[in-house]
Design an enzyme around this catalytic site. Structure first.
Site, PDB file in Angstrom:
ATOM      1  N   GLU A 233      11.703   6.569  -1.123  1.00 22.10           N
ATOM      2  CA  GLU A 233      10.437   5.829  -1.250  1.00 22.10           C
ATOM      3  C   GLU A 233      10.832   4.376  -1.480  1.00 22.10           C
ATOM      4  OE1 GLU A 233       7.297   7.263  -1.203  1.00 22.10           O
ATOM      5  OE2 GLU A 233       8.243   9.165  -0.737  1.00 22.10           O
ATOM      6  N   CYS A 267       4.432  -1.187  -5.036  1.00 22.57           N
ATOM      7  CA  CYS A 267       5.037  -0.974  -3.704  1.00 22.57           C
ATOM      8  C   CYS A 267       3.991  -1.080  -2.600  1.00 22.57           C
ATOM      9  CB  CYS A 267       5.750   0.369  -3.651  1.00 22.57           C
ATOM     10  SG  CYS A 267       4.707   1.747  -4.107  1.00 22.57           S
ATOM     11  N   GLU A 372      10.291  -8.281   1.341  1.00 25.05           N
ATOM     12  CA  GLU A 372       9.317  -7.920   0.320  1.00 25.05           C
ATOM     13  C   GLU A 372       9.369  -8.960  -0.796  1.00 25.05           C
ATOM     14  OE1 GLU A 372      10.473  -4.581  -2.103  1.00 25.05           O
ATOM     15  OE2 GLU A 372       8.472  -3.724  -1.921  1.00 25.05           O
TER      16      GLU A 372
END
Ligand code: NAD
Length: 523
Positions: A233, A267, A372
């Protein structure tokens, strides 16, 4: 060796915690392997009984836990309840209610008529010892899903919380120990990346990892040596696409919350917003206006909406991306720098605070658009049409989650179908992660495998096919190959798979006669 647990709002040391020595990590894995033998032979009702006890303790100490989350992670206390405690309880209840049904041995009937005499099953067996390695941004919710699903399915667990949120990790361990899980079934190791790496290399059977794409790649490399299965993940760069038929007020409010909740350290937070050119100006103005109203401070204050960044390393990543973007021509509309907000008594907070930031004039040459950010930064871009925006979104290296904002149902269906992502929400952002029935996970560099829902449970088992035949004494396809068997096979294929009814009917009589060829077997 000791690590320091730090309150990111005040930089006060909350505790000094002993890390797990590397050789002890290997010992813990061996102990867990021993415990697995008896744990996996318990009935699911016995396992669920203990899980219900853990859920009970969890509920009793929820206020203590919420406070600890805000202290060690930094998020506003409201979010410790809404985004950690609430969905965690929902996960407990989902698995307590549904795990037995999901993991029940399932009967399957073959498609092939010759196999109808067999009794076939799919049996979900535990894998063994599962390592659950977690990040700091949701220190309770993220590990709890793989922990619960691994334990319920009959696996033992070794949990490695983030080095930044070890106190919360220890509290989770305390709950499972108090609930009476037998020795060696639930284990915890504390430390930095080296402890995580030792765990990956120890005697384990599966890794459920949540964290950065960089660490995920390393973990996969190490796991490939055995090999053992991994669920990854990983990071995301979630886009929010806003078409020109939306209610601007609502979608702008959502953009602000979805980009800045947990100070953007989510996230599935909105990392980039694409707005149709017709409403771009008005949308941006509203977002800026709303962002300026957010209250920044110590998360323990119930009015605070933006807490600190969890750690210095993450804060530097955010600053670096902002500086890079400005140097390449981006324009900051609000925010853009570290701040020292005041606490209730008027004193400056020493922690890792960064202003919620709205930024335009960005392009793909900037780190902000490529990597990110994982902070309270919202880049907003305009687009002209559907195809253009879909192509931009799909060109991202990541594919964790995305959202589409429109009133046009047909367009929504079309765009949802075209976007390559683990999930796509329409007129909504983020909240699916809090729904126990929604499978969560990514594609591309966002990872693979799923947590939550029945798929989170299937991720923790060996899907074993079992077939029982007490009737057949010989098999048509055994040795003794000859012209006759060849013709039988041709007829069987024509009978079962030919698109022509005439061909099917023509092959039937010969096929029936040839089916029983036992006496002609040559061996
Ligand atoms: P990280 O990768 O630095 O660390 C995660 C965990 O891995 C920590 O416990 C760390 O100690 C451990 N670790 C570090 N090196 C290791 C190694 N070589 N072997 C084994 N374990 C090792 O991530 P982070 O900074 O703690 O978390 C932020 C990242 O997590 C972001 O990229 C975010 O997108 C991602 N994340 C993803 C999801 C999701 O569901 N996809 C959810 C939350 C966070």
């Amino acid at each position: 060796m000791k690590l320091k647990s730090i309150n990111p709002a005040t930089l006060e040391v909350l505790a000094e915690i002993e890390t797990t020595p590397i050789d002890k990590v290997f010992e813990i894995a061996e102990k867990a392997q021993l415990a697995f033998k008896s744990w996996s032979s318990k009935t699911i009702d016995e396992r669920l009984g203990l899980l219900k006890r853990a859920r009970g303790i969890f509920y009793e100490i929820k206020d203590e836990l919420a406070r600890l989350i805000t202290l060690e992670n930094g998020k506003p206390i409201v979010e410790s309840y809404s985004m950690e405690i609430f969905p965690t309880l929902d996960l407990f209840d989902f698995y307590i209610k549904n795990a037995k049904k999901i993991l029940k041995r399932k009967k399957v009937r073959s498609q092939i008529p010759l196999f109808w005499i067999k009794r076939n099953y799919i049996h979900f067996e535990p894998l063994g010892v599962v390592a659950v390695i977690s990040p700091w941004n949701y220190p309770l919710l993220l590990p709890i899903a793989p922990i619960i699903s691994a334990l319920v399915a009959g696996n033992c667990v070794i949990f490695k919380p983030s080095e930044y949120t070890s106190l919360i990790g220890l509290k989770i361990a305390e709950i499972f120990h108090k609930a009476g899980f037998p020795d060696g079934v639930f284990n915890i190791v504390i430390g930095y990346g080296d402890v995580g790496e030792a765990l990956v290399n120890s005697n384990i059977d599966k890794i459920s990892f949540t964290g950065s794409t960089k660490t995920g790649r390393l973990i996969m490399q190490n796991a490939s040596k055995k090999p053992i299965p991994v669920t990854l993940e990983l990071g995301g760069k979630d886009p929010m696409i806003v078409f020109d038929d939306v209610d601007i007020e609502t979608s702008a409010t959502s953009a602000v919350w979805s980009a800045f909740a947990n100070a953007g350290q989510t996230c599935v937070s909105v990392e980039v917003c694409y707005v149709h050119e017709k409403i771009f100006q008005e949308f941006v103005e509203k977002v800026v206006e709303k962002t300026k109203k957010l209250k920044i401070g110590n998360g323990l204050d119930p009015d605070v909406e933006i807490g600190p960044i969890n750690n210095e390393k993450q804060l530097k990543i955010i600053e670096n991306q902002i500086q890079d973007a400005i140097s390449k021509g981006a324009k900051i509309l609000t925010g853009g720098k570290r701040i020292k907000p005041k606490d209730k008594n008027g004193s400056e907070l020493a922690g890792y605070f960064f202003e919620p930031t709205v930024i335009i004039d960005v392009d793909n040459s900037m780190l902000l658009m490529k990597e990110e950010t994982f902070g309270p930064v919202l880049p907003i871009l305009s687009f002209k049409d559907e195809d253009e925006v879909v192509e931009k979104v799909n060109s991202s290296e990541y594919g964790l989650s995305a959202s589409v904002w429109t009133k046009d149902k047909k367009r929504a269906e079309r765009v949802v179908e075209k976007i390559k992502s683990g999930s796509v929400l329409v007129n909504e952002c983020i909240v699916h992660y809090g729904d126990a029935k929604a499978p969560c996970g990514g594609v591309k560099s966002s990872g693979f495998g799923r947590v939550h829902s029945e798929f989170g449970l299937y991720d923790m088992v060996n899907i074993k096919f079992e077939s029982f035949d007490y009737i057949s004494s010989y098999r048509l396809w055994w040795y003794g190959y000859d012209e006759k068997l060849l013709n039988t096979m041709k007829k069987a294929i024509a009978f079962l798979y030919s698109p022509s009814l005439t061909e099917k009917l023509k092959s039937a009589p010969g096929l029936l006669l040839n089916l029983f060829r036992k006496n002609e077997s040559k061996i």
